[in-house]
Write a protein that holds these residues in place. Structure first.
Motif, PDB file in Angstrom:
ATOM      1  N   THR A 406       0.812  -1.127  -0.147  1.00 42.09           N
ATOM      2  CA  THR A 406       0.095  -0.023  -0.184  1.00 42.09           C
ATOM      3  C   THR A 406       0.918   1.171  -0.116  1.00 42.09           C
ATOM      4  O   THR A 406       1.984   1.202   0.046  1.00 42.09           O
ATOM      5  N   ASP A 407       0.146   2.420   0.016  1.00 44.68           N
ATOM      6  CA  ASP A 407       0.876   3.415  -0.157  1.00 44.68           C
ATOM      7  C   ASP A 407       1.402   4.393   1.351  1.00 44.68           C
ATOM      8  O   ASP A 407       0.454   4.029   2.294  1.00 44.68           O
ATOM      9  N   THR A 410      -2.000   6.498   2.880  1.00 45.99           N
ATOM     10  CA  THR A 410      -3.081   5.495   3.380  1.00 45.99           C
ATOM     11  C   THR A 410      -2.800   4.911   4.610  1.00 45.99           C
ATOM     12  O   THR A 410      -3.602   5.186   5.507  1.00 45.99           O
ATOM     13  N   GLN A 411      -1.676   4.706   4.950  1.00 50.65           N
ATOM     14  CA  GLN A 411      -1.329   3.970   6.452  1.00 50.65           C
ATOM     15  C   GLN A 411      -1.158   5.462   7.388  1.00 50.65           C
ATOM     16  O   GLN A 411      -1.496   5.189   8.375  1.00 50.65           O
ATOM     17  N   LYS A 413      -2.775   7.926   7.511  1.00 51.09           N
ATOM     18  CA  LYS A 413      -4.253   8.214   8.087  1.00 51.09           C
ATOM     19  C   LYS A 413      -4.865   7.252   9.098  1.00 51.09           C
ATOM     20  O   LYS A 413      -5.729   7.875   9.785  1.00 51.09           O
TER      21      LYS A 413
END
Length: 560
Positions: A406-407, A410-411, A413
């Motif tokens: 994932t990016d 995203t993490q 947040k």
């Protein structure tokens, strides 16, 4: 008849009748029609910046921010620090604005662009004359060597820049002590007792009418600097009853001063004035004021991170000793161990040493997991005991992301509830950032500058939204290709302080070569971190060796 003028050798005022206004201005009222009351105005909420490079314009802008009308003004020659400080005392005691004369006798036009955050409109034309007309002033207290042509039609009380002469001419009490003639003393000068102010009905008042000062403005505070050219604006603020805090002109950032942060918090003011050319260098004054007014002091004092402190951190994940020393003990013991390790640097630097935790919040995984991203996200509740204990103990915390497929944004947040805490920063570990089809430990991961910037944009907006202190944003790197297009990493957010963390392991010659290579072409103004590995370094540097052999000296030293 001519205007009322007191020659330098006379100390009493001369009555005037039939005064004539200067060109372009309305006629001055007859004495019995003149209003004595001073009327102030409440500045807009938030931060108002008065930072024009011309002190004459700054003085006018400050007057416009704070005064609706005044029967008198004090005018001092611009550039004469002694005369301006004396004039400032008179203005504060009379409760009226202090303006500056540039020696052009009213002929030189002024064209000023007001900062975006200022509540004032642009100042144009003959600034001083226009401001006197706007205020409806009929009397000018002219101090020192100033041109009088622009004051035609006004009553003038003129005096040398001498404490005794000026006191006699104006009925004010000036201290003869030279130490009293300073910016800090002016900031502390007591605002006159409004109930004891001499009224225009008094026998032979020095000013006619004698100003009746307004009640002190409420919920307003001013920041200024110790630059002599800021004395006029400071005096006008104090004349309006506004308390003031003085900062060094060469360090005007309120976030660097624990005393200023405490003063803004205690004031709880709705309006804050930043009076001084130096404040024009602040990239986001409104956020700086809101952050300082929160009263938050980061570990080590103030709200900035790297200028005068060294962070020493334990690295790892809760309950996972294999990932680093942070996970080898419980919360309380981790805090004590972090403080002990950081204390070993206290005698090795003049900087304040700050104990720190770098907690792995998302752990790179060998299996794809239910979400398919090869990263195990620890719940915020698992990290909160460490963060809360750290805040109580004066320990800074960085939460580290190993995002897998994932990016980073995203993490990041996922941990917003933790990142809104003042003592929590963020670290991005590109080694564990995978592309589709990649798996951990088969290659070294990487991240683009664009993805880093998406995180910094979001994090800076979070800090701005909540009026938080600046946050540490750590970028782990031990190979140049781990951060692609690194020169494009955005370091412009004042809400963030970025650091590149050289976290390679192994022999010291190789680590030193990596350290030097990473510095080549790095973004300007970025801070630096070094990691010591207990087991993998050959050998691990002792604190004395770390400070002596790692050059330039790091801002963050982490132990894993």
């Amino acid at each position: 008849m001519p205007s009322r003028v007191v020659p330098r050798f006379l100390l009493a005022s001369i009555a005037t009748i039939g005064v004539v206004a200067f060109a372009g201005c309305t006629s001055v009222p007859e004495p019995d029609e003149r209003r004595a009351e001073v009327v102030t105005t409440q500045p807009v909420e938030g931060a108002s910046v008065v930072a024009d490079s011309d002190p004459v314009v700054r003085a006018v802008e400050t007057s416009r921010l704070l005064f609706e009308s005044a029967p008198a003004v004090v005018v001092s020659p611009a550039g004469d620090a002694e005369a301006t400080l004396l004039s400032a005392h008179v203005a504060v005691e009379l409760g009226v604005p202090l303006l500056l004369d540039d020696g052009a006798d009213g002929a030189a036009p002024v064209d000023s662009a007001v900062p975006e955050t200022s509540a004032s409109a642009p100042v144009t034309g003959n600034a001083v004359a226009e401001e006197i007309e706007r205020l409806g002033a009929s009397t000018v207290v002219a101090v020192g060597n100033i041109g009088g042509g622009q004051f035609d039609g006004l009553d003038i009380i003129a005096s040398d820049a001498d404490a005794q002469a000026l006191s006699d001419a104006t009925g004010t009490s000036l201290a003869a002590d030279p130490a009293a003639a300073s910016i800090p003393a002016l900031a502390e000068l007591a605002v006159p007792d409004r109930s004891k102010t001499t009224s225009s009905s008094s026998t032979d008042p020095p000013l006619d009418p004698m100003p009746v000062p307004a009640a002190p403005l409420k919920s307003t505070i001013a920041l200024t600097t110790d630059a002599p050219s800021d004395a006029a604006s400071l005096a006008t603020a104090r004349a309006a009853g506004v308390p003031a805090v003085v900062l060094p002109a060469d360090a005007p950032d309120p976030l660097r001063s624990s005393e200023t942060i405490a003063a803004l918090h205690e004031a709880g003011a709705a309006s804050t004035l930043l009076l001084g050319e130096a404040f024009g260098s602040l990239p986001d004054p409104a956020w700086s004021v809101r952050s300082a007014a929160s009263g938050t002091q980061l570990p080590g004092g103030g709200q900035h991170l790297f200028a005068d402190r060294l962070f020493v951190a334990l690295y790892g994940a809760p309950g996972a000793p294999v990932l680093g020393v942070l996970g080898e003990q419980d919360v309380a013991a981790t805090i004590e161990r972090a403080k002990k390790v950081s204390a070993s640097y206290d005698d090795l630097t003049e900087k304040t040493v700050v104990p720190t935790l770098e907690i792995i919040a998302t752990v790179a995984a060998g299996a794809e997991g239910a979400d398919g991203n090869f990263s195990n996200e620890l719940p915020s509740e698992r990290l909160e005991p460490y963060i809360d204990a750290a805040a109580e103990a004066g320990v800074y915390v960085v939460i580290d992301l190993q995002p897998g497929r994932t990016d980073f944004l995203t993490q990041a947040k996922l941990y917003e509830s933790l990142l809104v805490k003042p003592n929590v920063g963020l670290a991005l570990d590109p080694e564990w950032r995978l592309e589709p089809g990649e798996r951990h430990l088969t290659q070294i991961g990487s991240v683009t500058a664009a993805e880093v910037n998406s995180v910094s944009d979001w994090l800076a907006a979070l800090v701005e939204r909540d009026g938080l202190p600046p946050k540490m944003l750590v970028l782990h790197q031990f190979r140049l290709d781990m951060i692609q297009d690194r020169q494009d990493v955005d370091t412009s957010h004042p809400q963030l302080e970025l650091l590149i963390h050289a976290d390679g392991q192994g022999g010291q010659p190789d680590k030193q070569a990596t350290w030097r290579a990473l510095h080549t072409g790095a973004p300007e103004g970025i801070a630096w971190g070094w990691k010591n590995f207990y087991d993998e370094d050959l050998p691990m540097l002792a604190p004395e060796q770390t400070m002596r052999e790692v050059s330039p000296q790091p801002d963050l030293i982490t132990y894993q």
